[in-house]
Design an enzyme around this catalytic site. Sequence first.
Site, PDB file in Angstrom:
ATOM      1  NE  ARG A  49      -3.578   2.697   0.562  1.00 23.47           N
ATOM      2  CZ  ARG A  49      -3.256   3.967   0.307  1.00 23.47           C
ATOM      3  NH1 ARG A  49      -2.079   4.269  -0.235  1.00 23.47           N
ATOM      4  NH2 ARG A  49      -4.106   4.938   0.573  1.00 23.47           N
TER       5      ARG A  49
ATOM      6  CG  HIS B 272      -1.091   6.535   2.273  1.00 27.89           C
ATOM      7  ND1 HIS B 272      -0.636   5.243   2.462  1.00 27.89           N
ATOM      8  CD2 HIS B 272      -2.164   6.661   3.104  1.00 27.89           C
ATOM      9  CE1 HIS B 272      -1.393   4.634   3.355  1.00 27.89           C
ATOM     10  NE2 HIS B 272      -2.332   5.465   3.771  1.00 27.89           N
TER      11      HIS B 272
ATOM     12  CG  HIS C 267      -4.939   9.177   5.635  1.00 25.78           C
ATOM     13  ND1 HIS C 267      -5.062   8.972   6.980  1.00 25.78           N
ATOM     14  CD2 HIS C 267      -4.458   8.024   5.111  1.00 25.78           C
ATOM     15  CE1 HIS C 267      -4.704   7.736   7.264  1.00 25.78           C
ATOM     16  NE2 HIS C 267      -4.314   7.123   6.158  1.00 25.78           N
TER      17      HIS C 267
ATOM     18  CD  GLU D  18      -4.148   3.516   8.124  1.00 32.07           C
ATOM     19  OE1 GLU D  18      -4.188   4.397   7.251  1.00 32.07           O
ATOM     20  OE2 GLU D  18      -3.431   2.513   8.033  1.00 32.07           O
TER      21      GLU D  18
ATOM     22  CG  HIS E 120       0.562   5.420   7.254  1.00 32.60           C
ATOM     23  ND1 HIS E 120       0.048   6.653   7.594  1.00 32.60           N
ATOM     24  CD2 HIS E 120      -0.442   4.782   6.607  1.00 32.60           C
ATOM     25  CE1 HIS E 120      -1.201   6.739   7.191  1.00 32.60           C
ATOM     26  NE2 HIS E 120      -1.525   5.626   6.581  1.00 32.60           N
TER      27      HIS E 120
ATOM     28  CD  GLU F 282      -7.103   2.997   1.423  1.00 36.92           C
ATOM     29  OE1 GLU F 282      -7.179   3.333   2.616  1.00 36.92           O
ATOM     30  OE2 GLU F 282      -6.024   2.878   0.813  1.00 36.92           O
TER      31      GLU F 282
ATOM     32  CG  HIS G  54     -23.053  -2.817  26.859  1.00 33.03           C
ATOM     33  ND1 HIS G  54     -23.362  -3.972  26.182  1.00 33.03           N
ATOM     34  CD2 HIS G  54     -22.244  -2.112  26.026  1.00 33.03           C
ATOM     35  CE1 HIS G  54     -22.759  -3.966  25.001  1.00 33.03           C
ATOM     36  NE2 HIS G  54     -22.074  -2.848  24.866  1.00 33.03           N
TER      37      HIS G  54
ATOM     38  CG  HIS H  61     -20.356   1.803  24.531  1.00 30.61           C
ATOM     39  ND1 HIS H  61     -19.412   1.061  25.200  1.00 30.61           N
ATOM     40  CD2 HIS H  61     -21.061   0.932  23.768  1.00 30.61           C
ATOM     41  CE1 HIS H  61     -19.542  -0.215  24.851  1.00 30.61           C
ATOM     42  NE2 HIS H  61     -20.534  -0.323  23.985  1.00 30.61           N
TER      43      HIS H  61
ATOM     44  CD  GLU I 194     -20.467  -1.399  20.306  1.00 32.00           C
ATOM     45  OE1 GLU I 194     -20.790  -1.010  21.452  1.00 32.00           O
ATOM     46  OE2 GLU I 194     -20.607  -2.565  19.919  1.00 32.00           O
TER      47      GLU I 194
ATOM     48  CG  HIS J  89     -25.583  -1.921  22.337  1.00 27.54           C
ATOM     49  ND1 HIS J  89     -25.355  -0.698  22.909  1.00 27.54           N
ATOM     50  CD2 HIS J  89     -24.358  -2.479  22.190  1.00 27.54           C
ATOM     51  CE1 HIS J  89     -24.053  -0.517  23.078  1.00 27.54           C
ATOM     52  NE2 HIS J  89     -23.419  -1.583  22.662  1.00 27.54           N
TER      53      HIS J  89
HETATM   54 MN    MN Z   1     -21.303  -2.046  23.054  1.00 24.99          MN
HETATM   55 MN    MN Z   2      -3.424   5.162   5.568  1.00 29.44          MN
END
Ligand code: MN
Ligand code: MN
Length: 410
Positions: free
Chosen positions: A117, A120, A122, A126, A165, A188, A301, A303, A308, A347
């Site tokens: 890859r 590059h 951005h 990531e 990277h 991407e 639970h 968050h 998520e 959830h």
């Molecule tokens: Mn969760």
């Molecule tokens: Mn990347």
Amino acid sequence: MTSSNETGGAGDTTPHHETPTFGNPDLPPEGLVNAAGDAASTTMTGPQNPALEALFPNQMNAPATDISTQPFFWSSFNISPRRVQRGGWARELTQSDFAISDEIAGVNMYLEAGGIRELHWHQTAEWSLMTRGGCRVTTLSREGLPSVEDVFEGDLWFFPAGLPHSLQGLGPDGAEFVLAFDDGGQSESNTLLLTDWFTHTPPDVLAKNFGVAQEAFSDIPLHNLWIFPGDVPGDLEADQLSAGVQWGGTEPVIFRLSQSKPVHENSGGSIRIADSTNFPAAKTVAAALNIVEPGAMRELHWHPNADEWQYYLKGSARMTVFNTGPHANTTDFHAGDVGLVRRNLGHYVENTGDEQLIYIETFRSDHYEEVSLANWLAHLPPKLVSAHLNIPEEVLATFPRETQGITPIR
Ligand code: MN
Ligand code: MN
């Protein structure tokens, strides 16, 4: 209106409203259970795709506790267009494809052994989890210090926004992994590529910048490479030495998540967490790796700190998301699928198959945070809970006393 449970015959247009009952609380009622005695209610006469429908039993016939409706929280790399080049491929789910996911965009990529890859960078950070094989990753820290590392199945990497990277598949089978960018809009195909910059800089500027004759650049590629084949990387230490790596000189950019100690583990499965508390580099993405045994369930639970974003690696599951309204919708998940739960929405994730369910959760945050329903109820005056739920205090006393993460197999 009579008290009869019989459905009306022809000509009877009275709405048929059952009394709300346990397990089917809603008025007007929803779900197959309400259509008993009136088969015509569930007739499907239009075009159908039985193969697709068979994957979504909870979409076709929702639990009677579901109440419509909220933004759809299912997507899948299985239906995402695959961009293939010599050396590997990638497919992605950005917010353009998966509207509800505005904090995280996902990419599933494969690099053959030696496949590169391209170098590059951005606008977004990531985060990645290796799902198969091995990969050599290179990057530079904010202080300009290099890292060259090999990662394998179950390992993570994290590159902050803007830091350059590269990725290269190792032998024998290359690398497959999932990327999570900390912005739902990141694609991407929207990265700053080394070859693009060289090609779009006047040759005399390149010559001046690097202190060589401009003929040195006469063979640079005129189009970017993105993914391309290369030689399988050799000895790691030799690459580290040639890149000028100073061991211990910079924060680790990789983390061996699957080898870390679980934060919860019992007969029902395990949860491992990577965030900035144990993986300091991961400043904007926190993650959990969940293994749920057949018959077990990721407990009820929510968050408080972030949405998520889920990626299902193995097995099958169903998840119900509880929202204000109330709304509650249940959807089915399989390997390669992606789910999204807005912050604070309740959830559970239940293993619906006869093999292990393995999925990851990622959050755009520097730390993992969760509220377990059972832990909350166990830390209230029992009288108060009993007054809400009409459950005797002696029964409440048998509820779990703390966060379990995964329900144990009983
Ligand atoms: Mn969760
Ligand atoms: Mn990347």
